[in-house]
Each structure stands twice: as C-alpha cells, then as structure tokens.
Design a protein around this motif. Structure first.
Motif, PDB file in Angstrom:
ATOM      1  N   VAL A  20       0.673  -1.428   0.032  1.00  0.00           N
ATOM      2  CA  VAL A  20      -0.062   0.554  -0.042  1.00  0.00           C
ATOM      3  C   VAL A  20       1.040   1.120   0.313  1.00  0.00           C
ATOM      4  O   VAL A  20       1.859   1.036   0.605  1.00  0.00           O
ATOM      5  CB  VAL A  20      -1.177  -0.415   1.430  1.00  0.00           C
ATOM      6  CG1 VAL A  20      -2.057  -1.277   1.727  1.00  0.00           C
ATOM      7  CG2 VAL A  20      -0.259  -0.024   2.422  1.00  0.00           C
ATOM      8  N   LEU A  70       2.157   4.557   1.433  1.00  0.00           N
ATOM      9  CA  LEU A  70       2.315   5.693   3.254  1.00  0.00           C
ATOM     10  C   LEU A  70       1.503   7.431   2.646  1.00  0.00           C
ATOM     11  O   LEU A  70       2.185   7.353   1.576  1.00  0.00           O
ATOM     12  CB  LEU A  70       3.459   5.676   3.447  1.00  0.00           C
ATOM     13  CG  LEU A  70       3.804   6.507   4.265  1.00  0.00           C
ATOM     14  CD1 LEU A  70       3.027   6.159   6.004  1.00  0.00           C
ATOM     15  CD2 LEU A  70       5.428   7.073   4.608  1.00  0.00           C
ATOM     16  N   LYS A  71       0.629   7.508   3.506  1.00  0.00           N
ATOM     17  CA  LYS A  71      -0.134   8.782   2.865  1.00  0.00           C
ATOM     18  C   LYS A  71       0.721   9.795   3.331  1.00  0.00           C
ATOM     19  O   LYS A  71       0.352  11.249   3.632  1.00  0.00           O
ATOM     20  CB  LYS A  71      -1.465   8.546   3.105  1.00  0.00           C
ATOM     21  CG  LYS A  71      -1.452   8.122   1.817  1.00  0.00           C
ATOM     22  CD  LYS A  71      -1.214   7.989   0.315  1.00  0.00           C
ATOM     23  CE  LYS A  71      -1.884   7.575  -0.883  1.00  0.00           C
ATOM     24  NZ  LYS A  71      -1.504   8.482  -1.934  1.00  0.00           N
ATOM     25  N   PHE A 108      -1.811   4.992   6.254  1.00  0.00           N
ATOM     26  CA  PHE A 108      -2.322   4.790   5.158  1.00  0.00           C
ATOM     27  C   PHE A 108      -4.143   4.259   5.134  1.00  0.00           C
ATOM     28  O   PHE A 108      -4.216   4.451   6.038  1.00  0.00           O
ATOM     29  CB  PHE A 108      -2.050   3.340   4.246  1.00  0.00           C
ATOM     30  CG  PHE A 108      -2.967   2.040   5.292  1.00  0.00           C
ATOM     31  CD1 PHE A 108      -3.394   1.357   4.666  1.00  0.00           C
ATOM     32  CD2 PHE A 108      -1.764   1.380   6.589  1.00  0.00           C
ATOM     33  CE1 PHE A 108      -4.396  -0.266   5.354  1.00  0.00           C
ATOM     34  CE2 PHE A 108      -2.074   0.748   7.548  1.00  0.00           C
ATOM     35  CZ  PHE A 108      -3.003  -0.507   6.635  1.00  0.00           C
ATOM     36  N   THR A 131      -7.512   2.123   3.222  1.00  0.00           N
ATOM     37  CA  THR A 131      -7.924   0.790   2.836  1.00  0.00           C
ATOM     38  C   THR A 131      -9.835   1.017   2.737  1.00  0.00           C
ATOM     39  O   THR A 131     -10.180   1.220   3.738  1.00  0.00           O
ATOM     40  CB  THR A 131      -7.986   0.166   3.552  1.00  0.00           C
ATOM     41  OG1 THR A 131      -7.533  -1.322   2.407  1.00  0.00           O
ATOM     42  CG2 THR A 131      -7.852   0.008   4.400  1.00  0.00           C
ATOM     43  N   GLY A 151      -9.239   4.758   7.333  1.00  0.00           N
ATOM     44  CA  GLY A 151      -7.822   4.181   6.648  1.00  0.00           C
ATOM     45  C   GLY A 151      -7.487   4.188   8.649  1.00  0.00           C
ATOM     46  O   GLY A 151      -8.228   3.829   9.762  1.00  0.00           O
TER      47      GLY A 151
END
Length: 218
Positions: A69, A71-72, A81, A83, A180
């Motif tokens: 995924v 990293l934000k 992250f 989802t 998240g």
C-alpha cells in the motif's frame, strides 16, 4: 516443458552492495528523523513509488499475509494508510492490531522495517484525505468490494461507469466502508547494504520517553 536457462542458477544470483554504509554517527535521536531523511533521498533518486510499503497482518489462524500500500502521512503519532474497511487487511487488523511495515528501497540498497499497532482514523481525518484524491479514485473506492471474488474485470468496469454516472453532479461522498489506519511505531529498523554481506542494521526501540538504539549483526 524445458527449464528457462535464466532461472536454472538463481541460487548464484548476487551482487555486491556498494552504495555506502550506515554508521552510528549518521543516526538521529528519533527514528522518524532518519526515516524522513531516507524518504527524501528516495524521492530525490526518483525511485518508482518511494512511498510504497509492504503491510503484513496475521489472520485468526496465525497465517501472515502481505500486500503493498502507499504511505500517505507520517508524524510522531505514526504512519498512515487508507483502505477498504471490508478488505482482508482491515479484517485482520480488527482481530489483531499488531502490524509490520517494510519499505524496500532496493535501488538505494536500503530497507526500513516498522513494527507497531494499528488504530482506525477518525471519520474527519478520512473525509479530509478522501476529497484530496483524484475524482476517478474516489469513484473507484465505491466500486470494489475489496478482497471479494469476482467473475471478470468487466464487472468492475461496469460498476465504475454506473457509479460515475450516479455521482456525475456534485462531489463524490465518502463511502461508509472506506477508511484509514495509523500505525504507531514501537520499533523501527534501518538496513543499509554493505560489501561482503556485512550489512549495517540499526534498531530503534521505544524506551520509556525516548528511544533505545542497537546495532544488529547482519
């Protein structure tokens, strides 16, 4: 079927790691400061998907699963992250919040490994991020019942067009099943490849109000 000649000798495929070592004088007081430096260098090196991380979770039977995924966000509270909350990873986290992350920056001969616990983000945090995504990505969040079985890709494409038409006017609302997680950082290991397989590894572990740092054998 004949074996591919390129795959007959994979046990002997190897290369030397020569991009430099990691010494104690290079370390920072906190792991996030060093992580930020390394991430910046990964971005400057124009690595493909420098924020890509492997997220490892464990199901109720103890079977581990991994997936990549993006990293934000990261700060002193942890790594974030987003989802589908019905996804396999989300179901695992609900049963066991212990999570492991891995940043595989191969071109820089580096890895960063993180262990911590996952916690759900607030709806407000999720909404703020959701509306920064490209519109088609927002629509895509509505389309997929992540990790469920589907008969063909056409099912997704048809659903995408249906949702796109539905939300043609105005903003795309946040799906109730999309959210998240923030992974608190309990320990973080920095790995730098070294010549003759003498790699440099340093482990940061939480120690009361600070961090304990140990060098690990390669």
């Amino acid at each position: 079927m004949m074996d591919s000649p390129d795959l007959q000798h994979i046990a002997h495929l190897r290369r030397e790691y020569t991009k430099g070592g990691l010494r104690r004088r290079d370390l920072t007081d906190t792991p996030l400061a060093l992580f930020e430096r390394w991430l910046k260098q990964a971005c400057e090196a124009r690595l493909s998907d420098p924020t890509a991380m492997v997220v490892a979770t464990v199901d109720e039977l103890g079977q581990p699963y991994q997936r990549i995924v993006l990293l934000k966000h990261f700060d002193a509270r942890g790594m974030v992250f987003y989802t589908n909350l019905g996804s396999r990873k989300a179901r695992h986290i609900e049963g066991n919040p212990c999570v492991s992350l891995l940043f595989p920056w191969h071109m820089l001969e580096r890895q960063v490994m993180v262990q911590g616990r996952a916690e759900r983000l607030s709806t407000l945090d999720v909404v703020k991020y959701f509306h920064t995504r490209p519109r088609d990505s927002q629509i895509g969040a509505w389309v997929s019942k992540q990790s469920s079985r589907i008969s063909a890709r056409g099912v997704l494409e048809s659903k995408f067009l249906e949702i796109k038409n539905k939300f043609m006017q105005g903003e795309v609302p946040l799906p109730s099943f999309w959210g998240g997680y923030r992974i608190s950082i309990e320990q973080m290991e920095f790995w730098q490849g070294g010549e003759n397989r003498l790699h440099d590894r340093f482990l940061y572990q939480r120690d009361q109000d600070g961090w304990k740092i140990d060098r690990l054998a390669p």
